[in-house]
Enzyme design. Structure first.
Site, PDB file in Angstrom:
ATOM      1  N   TYR A 133      17.036   7.600  -3.827  1.00 27.00           N
ATOM      2  CA  TYR A 133      15.629   7.322  -3.475  1.00 27.00           C
ATOM      3  C   TYR A 133      14.723   8.326  -4.195  1.00 27.00           C
ATOM      4  O   TYR A 133      13.707   7.948  -4.789  1.00 27.00           O
ATOM      5  CB  TYR A 133      15.454   7.419  -1.958  1.00 27.00           C
ATOM      6  N   SER A 170       5.979   9.399  -3.125  1.00 26.17           N
ATOM      7  CA  SER A 170       6.468   9.984  -1.873  1.00 26.17           C
ATOM      8  C   SER A 170       6.523  11.495  -2.049  1.00 26.17           C
ATOM      9  O   SER A 170       6.437  11.996  -3.169  1.00 26.17           O
ATOM     10  CB  SER A 170       7.872   9.426  -1.606  1.00 26.17           C
TER      11      SER A 170
HETATM   12  P1  NDP Z   1       8.582  -1.212   5.133  1.00 27.99           P
HETATM   13  O1  NDP Z   1      10.061  -1.423   5.112  1.00 27.99           O
HETATM   14  O2  NDP Z   1       7.885  -1.084   6.441  1.00 27.99           O
HETATM   15  O3  NDP Z   1       7.903  -2.433   4.324  1.00 27.99           O
HETATM   16  C1  NDP Z   1       8.377  -2.817   3.058  1.00 27.99           C
HETATM   17  C2  NDP Z   1       7.532  -3.957   2.505  1.00 27.99           C
HETATM   18  O4  NDP Z   1       7.997  -4.290   1.182  1.00 27.99           O
HETATM   19  C3  NDP Z   1       7.631  -5.243   3.323  1.00 27.99           C
HETATM   20  O5  NDP Z   1       6.401  -5.931   3.254  1.00 27.99           O
HETATM   21  C4  NDP Z   1       8.728  -6.035   2.605  1.00 27.99           C
HETATM   22  O6  NDP Z   1       8.594  -7.420   2.885  1.00 27.99           O
HETATM   23  C5  NDP Z   1       8.420  -5.674   1.147  1.00 27.99           C
HETATM   24  N1  NDP Z   1       9.575  -5.767   0.239  1.00 27.99           N
HETATM   25  C6  NDP Z   1      10.734  -5.049   0.314  1.00 27.99           C
HETATM   26  N2  NDP Z   1      11.559  -5.416  -0.690  1.00 27.99           N
HETATM   27  C7  NDP Z   1      10.910  -6.375  -1.404  1.00 27.99           C
HETATM   28  C8  NDP Z   1      11.244  -7.147  -2.544  1.00 27.99           C
HETATM   29  N3  NDP Z   1      12.425  -7.019  -3.181  1.00 27.99           N
HETATM   30  N4  NDP Z   1      10.336  -8.039  -3.021  1.00 27.99           N
HETATM   31  C9  NDP Z   1       9.155  -8.197  -2.403  1.00 27.99           C
HETATM   32  N5  NDP Z   1       8.761  -7.494  -1.322  1.00 27.99           N
HETATM   33  C10 NDP Z   1       9.645  -6.595  -0.811  1.00 27.99           C
HETATM   34  O7  NDP Z   1       8.305   0.060   4.193  1.00 27.99           O
HETATM   35  P2  NDP Z   1       7.173   1.230   4.305  1.00 27.99           P
HETATM   36  O8  NDP Z   1       5.865   0.616   4.651  1.00 27.99           O
HETATM   37  O9  NDP Z   1       7.657   2.341   5.127  1.00 27.99           O
HETATM   38  O10 NDP Z   1       7.156   1.766   2.797  1.00 27.99           O
HETATM   39  C11 NDP Z   1       6.265   1.243   1.833  1.00 27.99           C
HETATM   40  C12 NDP Z   1       6.270   2.168   0.624  1.00 27.99           C
HETATM   41  O11 NDP Z   1       5.859   3.482   1.009  1.00 27.99           O
HETATM   42  C13 NDP Z   1       7.632   2.329  -0.048  1.00 27.99           C
HETATM   43  O12 NDP Z   1       7.448   2.388  -1.443  1.00 27.99           O
HETATM   44  C14 NDP Z   1       8.130   3.658   0.497  1.00 27.99           C
HETATM   45  O13 NDP Z   1       9.054   4.274  -0.372  1.00 27.99           O
HETATM   46  C15 NDP Z   1       6.821   4.425   0.554  1.00 27.99           C
HETATM   47  N6  NDP Z   1       6.840   5.576   1.461  1.00 27.99           N
HETATM   48  C16 NDP Z   1       7.075   5.427   2.808  1.00 27.99           C
HETATM   49  C17 NDP Z   1       7.025   6.538   3.642  1.00 27.99           C
HETATM   50  C18 NDP Z   1       7.220   6.432   5.116  1.00 27.99           C
HETATM   51  O14 NDP Z   1       7.176   7.489   5.787  1.00 27.99           O
HETATM   52  N7  NDP Z   1       7.431   5.237   5.662  1.00 27.99           N
HETATM   53  C19 NDP Z   1       6.769   7.884   3.109  1.00 27.99           C
HETATM   54  C20 NDP Z   1       6.563   7.924   1.694  1.00 27.99           C
HETATM   55  C21 NDP Z   1       6.585   6.802   0.916  1.00 27.99           C
HETATM   56  P3  NDP Z   1       9.877  -8.442   2.883  1.00 27.99           P
HETATM   57  O15 NDP Z   1      10.986  -7.749   3.614  1.00 27.99           O
HETATM   58  O16 NDP Z   1       9.400  -9.693   3.526  1.00 27.99           O
HETATM   59  O17 NDP Z   1      10.209  -8.663   1.448  1.00 27.99           O
END
Ligand code: NDP
Length: 254
Positions: A158, A145
């Site tokens: 974070y 990030s």
């Molecule tokens: P979302 O919340 O939209 O999606 C998260 C995903 O991870 C879901 O598929 C969720 O599925 C899964 N997940 C969460 N916890 C677990 C777990 N314990 N075990 C298995 N699966 C899990 O997040 P984003 O798409 O926004 O973010 C994705 C990545 O990108 C992260 O690492 C975030 O830090 C990074 N990021 C995001 C930014 C943004 O602007 N959005 C910017 C920079 C980095 P389920 O709930 O079914 O488990």
């Protein structure tokens, strides 16, 4: 140019049932890979896998396990290996965000952030790397990030996890590089997803993002695909231990 072609490769994108992971999985499918769609919620992951297969004509498979649970990770990867083999491409993307002033942060929230954003990359990375090392090839892409490099108020834990992802990436480069496995980090700027919905809707914050980003806008998830395919493909075979920021220039300027 076929150095970006992923035909015949198998990708696993953790947290690909929605958000950034979903877009990353789509990018790998469009480049020719088969992709394992993952999350904890089986219904959501199945819907995503079906939709992605329909949209791209590629092959998907669903895997649901908690990335913070050693035994579950072991079972989940063993199932994938029994069915489709060891992934050629692992994208450690699953993550979460919690916001609070530092002096109010609970230990529980800290532990959840560290487990989901950092320990997950250790657990899944180690389990998949065993097969990659045995085979002598593989690509691990850890999702960082802007907070891998820059802090902001209210998200100190974070930021600590995303800084940790960068050093884990360099550590894996040192350990796995001699076995033909490349590990790099892809670090998105501010993107519109579920995780950031409240921020996008906050006019003041949204104006700050646009003003602070030389590109003058929020990122669209499609903006990440080119960098991902590069890091997943033979085009990056001599690129190892690096962080590629896809942030519209945010980390390049003050
Ligand atoms: P979302 O919340 O939209 O999606 C998260 C995903 O991870 C879901 O598929 C969720 O599925 C899964 N997940 C969460 N916890 C677990 C777990 N314990 N075990 C298995 N699966 C899990 O997040 P984003 O798409 O926004 O973010 C994705 C990545 O990108 C992260 O690492 C975030 O830090 C990074 N990021 C995001 C930014 C943004 O602007 N959005 C910017 C920079 C980095 P389920 O709930 O079914 O488990």
């Amino acid at each position: 140019m076929n150095m970006f072609d992923l035909s015949g490769r198998l990708g696993l994108v953790t947290g690909s049932s929605r958000g950034i992971g979903y877009a990353l999985a789509k990018g790998l499918l469009q480049a020719g890979a088969r992709v394992v769609i993952h999350g904890r919620d089986v219904k959501q992951a199945t819907l995503a896998a079906t939709t992605l297969a329909d949209e791209t004509g590629g092959r998907t498979r669903v895997s649901t396990f908690d990335v913070t649970d050693l035994a579950a990770v072991d079972r989940g990867i063993a199932d994938i290996e029994a069915d489709w083999g060891t992934p050629d491409i692992l994208v450690n993307n699953a993550g979460l965000q919690r916001r609070k002033p530092f002096i109010e942060f609970s230990l529980e929230d800290w532990d959840d952030l560290v487990a989901t954003n950092l320990t997950s990359a250790f657990l899944v990375g180690q389990r998949v790397a065993r097969g990659m090392v045995a085979r002598g090839s593989g690509k691990i892409i850890n999702i960082g990030s802007v907070q891998s490099q820059l802090a902001r108020p209210g998200i100190a834990p974070y930021s600590a996890t995303k800084g940790g992802i960068v050093m884990l990436t360099k550590g894996l480069c040192a350990d796995l590089g001699p076995s033909g496995v490349q590990t790099n980090a892809l670090a998105p700027g501010y993107f519109e997803t579920e995780l950031t919905r409240a921020l996008v809707e906050d006019e003041e914050f949204s104006a700050w993002v646009k003003g602070r980003t030389p590109a003058g806008r929020w990122g669209k998830v499609e903006d990440l695909i080119g960098a991902l395919v590069f890091l997943a493909s033979p085009a990056s075979d001599f690129v190892n231990g690096q962080v590629l920021f896809v942030d519209g220039g945010m980390t390049a300027v003050v």
